[in-house]
Design a protein around this motif. Structure first.
Motif, mmCIF file in Angstrom:
data_model
loop_
_atom_site.group_PDB
_atom_site.id
_atom_site.type_symbol
_atom_site.label_atom_id
_atom_site.label_comp_id
_atom_site.label_asym_id
_atom_site.label_seq_id
_atom_site.Cartn_x
_atom_site.Cartn_y
_atom_site.Cartn_z
ATOM 1 N N UNK A 17 4.961 -5.864 -12.589
ATOM 2 C CA UNK A 17 4.089 -5.188 -13.545
ATOM 3 C C UNK A 17 4.633 -5.385 -14.959
ATOM 4 N N UNK A 18 3.735 -5.594 -15.924
ATOM 5 C CA UNK A 18 4.120 -5.803 -17.315
ATOM 6 C C UNK A 18 3.479 -4.724 -18.189
ATOM 7 N N UNK A 19 3.849 -4.737 -19.464
ATOM 8 C CA UNK A 19 3.228 -3.849 -20.454
ATOM 9 C C UNK A 19 3.318 -2.367 -20.077
ATOM 10 N N UNK A 20 4.490 -1.989 -19.520
ATOM 11 C CA UNK A 20 4.741 -0.601 -19.134
ATOM 12 C C UNK A 20 3.769 -0.093 -18.069
ATOM 13 N N UNK A 21 3.208 -1.012 -17.301
ATOM 14 C CA UNK A 21 2.319 -0.634 -16.214
ATOM 15 C C UNK A 21 3.103 -0.563 -14.906
ATOM 16 N N UNK A 22 2.473 -0.045 -13.885
ATOM 17 C CA UNK A 22 3.055 -0.040 -12.544
ATOM 18 C C UNK A 22 2.091 -0.734 -11.595
ATOM 19 N N UNK A 23 2.595 -1.135 -10.445
ATOM 20 C CA UNK A 23 1.750 -1.753 -9.421
ATOM 21 C C UNK A 23 0.978 -0.640 -8.732
ATOM 22 N N UNK A 24 -0.324 -0.718 -8.800
ATOM 23 C CA UNK A 24 -1.184 0.358 -8.303
ATOM 24 C C UNK A 24 -1.867 -0.084 -7.017
ATOM 25 N N UNK A 42 6.800 5.081 -9.578
ATOM 26 C CA UNK A 42 5.903 3.993 -9.210
ATOM 27 C C UNK A 42 6.631 2.683 -8.999
ATOM 28 N N UNK A 43 5.913 1.716 -8.456
ATOM 29 C CA UNK A 43 6.508 0.422 -8.126
ATOM 30 C C UNK A 43 6.421 -0.514 -9.329
ATOM 31 N N UNK A 44 7.546 -1.125 -9.672
ATOM 32 C CA UNK A 44 7.602 -2.048 -10.805
ATOM 33 C C UNK A 44 7.461 -3.502 -10.365
ATOM 34 N N UNK A 45 8.081 -3.870 -9.256
ATOM 35 C CA UNK A 45 8.032 -5.258 -8.809
ATOM 36 C C UNK A 45 8.213 -5.347 -7.300
ATOM 37 N N UNK A 46 7.808 -6.460 -6.767
ATOM 38 C CA UNK A 46 7.970 -6.678 -5.336
ATOM 39 C C UNK A 46 8.164 -8.149 -5.021
ATOM 40 N N UNK A 47 9.129 -8.433 -4.182
ATOM 41 C CA UNK A 47 9.344 -9.774 -3.647
ATOM 42 C C UNK A 47 9.162 -9.664 -2.139
ATOM 43 N N UNK A 92 0.825 -1.204 0.000
ATOM 44 C CA UNK A 92 0.000 0.000 0.000
ATOM 45 C C UNK A 92 0.863 1.258 0.000
ATOM 46 N N UNK A 93 0.195 2.395 -0.215
ATOM 47 C CA UNK A 93 0.858 3.714 -0.252
ATOM 48 C C UNK A 93 1.926 3.786 -1.340
ATOM 49 N N UNK A 94 1.661 3.187 -2.466
ATOM 50 C CA UNK A 94 2.632 3.185 -3.554
ATOM 51 C C UNK A 94 2.550 4.496 -4.326
ATOM 52 N N UNK A 95 3.662 5.177 -4.530
ATOM 53 C CA UNK A 95 3.632 6.427 -5.302
ATOM 54 C C UNK A 95 3.323 6.140 -6.764
ATOM 55 N N UNK A 96 2.636 7.053 -7.415
ATOM 56 C CA UNK A 96 2.309 6.892 -8.830
ATOM 57 C C UNK A 96 3.312 7.665 -9.678
ATOM 58 N N UNK A 97 3.182 7.518 -10.986
ATOM 59 C CA UNK A 97 4.054 8.271 -11.890
ATOM 60 C C UNK A 97 5.405 7.632 -12.074
ATOM 61 N N UNK A 98 6.414 8.473 -12.271
ATOM 62 C CA UNK A 98 7.754 7.997 -12.626
ATOM 63 C C UNK A 98 8.404 7.184 -11.515
ATOM 64 N N UNK A 106 15.391 -10.652 2.271
ATOM 65 C CA UNK A 106 14.790 -11.226 1.084
ATOM 66 C C UNK A 106 13.667 -10.399 0.503
ATOM 67 N N UNK A 107 13.045 -9.545 1.306
ATOM 68 C CA UNK A 107 11.975 -8.681 0.798
ATOM 69 C C UNK A 107 12.586 -7.520 0.026
ATOM 70 N N UNK A 108 12.169 -7.345 -1.215
ATOM 71 C CA UNK A 108 12.721 -6.285 -2.066
ATOM 72 C C UNK A 108 11.617 -5.654 -2.902
ATOM 73 N N UNK A 109 11.563 -4.331 -2.871
ATOM 74 C CA UNK A 109 10.630 -3.575 -3.691
ATOM 75 C C UNK A 109 11.448 -2.725 -4.662
ATOM 76 N N UNK A 110 11.094 -2.778 -5.934
ATOM 77 C CA UNK A 110 11.868 -2.061 -6.956
ATOM 78 C C UNK A 110 10.962 -1.103 -7.720
ATOM 79 N N UNK A 111 11.414 0.157 -7.873
ATOM 80 C CA UNK A 111 10.597 1.124 -8.601
ATOM 81 C C UNK A 111 10.855 1.023 -10.101
ATOM 82 N N UNK A 112 10.200 1.874 -10.878
ATOM 83 C CA UNK A 112 10.279 1.779 -12.327
ATOM 84 C C UNK A 112 11.655 2.138 -12.870
#
Length: 417
Positions: A139-146, A65-70, A57-63, A177-183
């Motif tokens: 996230x695929x197809x140039x999308x972000x995790x919303x 934004x969150x791309x992936x999460x483990x 939750x509380x993921x920033x949008x735009x440039x 082991x927990x990793x969150x990666x932005x775009x």
């Protein structure tokens, strides 16, 4: 096995906000990204399964934004087991959660814009008495995790060991082991977490109740050849209560008066008195029942509306039931489910789109429409559902079913507030 699309399965996450789940603790800073773990129960008995859900939750949008999460979860291996929930995948060369015990609980994440893998178990430290579960989303197809929908991206089952002792336990997110990666490919630092606190153990007593009415010592009175649904209500030392009807074994002291109960459903077949018992482990509840002739004076009492709550017999099979699209006056309601030939819909979701206020009867623990208690409803993980065929009588709406498109169309005049 990677999942590009998977049938939405967990109704609770579809029909209510994940913030309404039980078992949330240690809330993180509302201004930063948070990885949250929730459960559908706060109190569990040995042998019971719990649905564990994970959201970001509380993921920033735009440039940014969150791309992936483990995400890596940790649980007490002395309390929970994965037995019956996982299988070995030859292609991946490791154990993963079976498809019927792992779900994507949101239509927002079940599209081809997301890649969500089956969770898999780990044991990073064999000496610490805990086990880990690894989940991931990309996230695929140039999308972000919303996260605007505030929904979990994955849910899976854990089962309480039958020999588990009474104790408090914790299911939590661990940083290793927990990793969150932005775009931009950068790791998100300083994210917050929430954990699920649970009480596990045997109840101190079991009350046999009629429907969802409060416990009573009064005799249950039935007329010959009638039936009634009873529930086994477990009462714990900390004051929590939980229905354990399906987990209990039911018996009657006189099968000539009361037919042997099946999951709490009893049938009066002979005149007289008998007792009905429900046993869970070493704890047994008991209640007396009397059967009278039809129209007997003993049955003439002040009218009482008994709430009848019909539980979904098998939560796992119901969770993976066919998704039904529900349209109300041209607007999309929360999806329903087609299970055993019956369509179920969310009472609150459909009512809201019809402009009907749904209340709650705290005494009978049942939903209300126009100030009247709904006596026949269905529950799954604390959410109220009704059968599609009851919509007309309860909400005054016309219902049309398209079997080929698995779509339910509901039409009625919207009430003005």
């Amino acid at each position: 096995m990677y999942l590009l699309r998977k049938t939405t399965a967990v109704l609770l996450a579809l029909l209510v906000s994940i913030a309404g789940f039980a078992g949330i603790a240690s809330a993180s800073d509302s201004k930063k990204v948070s990885v949250d773990v929730t459960t559908n129960y706060t109190t569990l008995v040995p042998g019971q399964s719990v649905l564990v859900s994970v959201k970001i939750s509380n993921i920033p949008s735009g440039r940014n934004g969150l791309h992936s999460g483990k995400v890596v979860l940790s649980y007490d291996e002395n309390v929970f087991t994965t037995e019956g929930n996982i299988r070995f995948d030859d292609d991946l060369g490791k154990y993963i959660w079976r498809d019927d015990t792992f779900f994507i609980p949101s239509k927002s994440f079940e599209t081809t814009d997301y890649r969500i893998e089956n969770p898999y178990p780990e044991d990073s430290n064999p000496a610490d008495g805990r086990q880990e579960v690894v989940l991931s989303i990309s996230a695929l197809n140039n999308k972000t995790i919303n996260s605007t929908t505030n929904e979990a991206f994955a849910s899976f089952f854990l089962t309480v060991k039958k020999e588990a002792k009474t104790q408090d336990t914790l299911i939590n997110i661990i940083s290793k082991g927990t990793m969150l990666e932005d775009t931009a490919g950068n790791l998100v630092q300083g994210y917050g977490t929430t954990s699920a606190h649970l009480l596990v153990g045997a109840p101190k007593r079991i009350e046999i109740v009629r429907g969802t009415l409060p416990p009573t010592s009064n005799l249950f009175k039935l007329s010959i050849n009638s039936g009634v649904e009873l529930n086994a209500l477990a009462v714990f030392d900390n004051g929590d209560t939980a229905y354990v009807t399906e987990l209990s074994s039911w018996e009657t002291t006189d099968p000539k008066v009361i037919k042997a109960p099946v999951q709490g459903n009893i049938q009066a077949i002979g005149l007289g008195k008998a007792s009905v018992t429900a046993t869970l482990g070493s704890v047994t509840g008991k209640h007396d029942v009397a059967v009278y002739p039809a129209n007997a004076p003993e049955l003439i009492e002040q009218e009482v509306v008994h709430v009848i709550i019909t539980r979904i017999p098998n939560e796992r099979s119901f969770a993976v039931a066919t998704v039904v699209q529900v349209n109300v006056n041209g607007k999309t309601a929360e999806p329903g489910r087609l299970s055993d030939g019956t369509v179920y819909v969310s009472l609150r979701s459909v009512s809201k789109l019809l402009g009907v206020d749904v209340g709650y009867d705290s005494t009978k623990k049942a939903p209300m429409i126009d100030g009247k208690t709904v006596t026949h409803f269905y529950t799954f993980s604390g959410v109220s559902y009704i059968m599609a065929r009851d919509i007309s009588s309860l909400l005054g709406a016309e219902v049309k079913w398209d079997e080929k498109k698995t779509t339910l169309t509901i039409e009625a005049s919207v009430r003005k507030k």
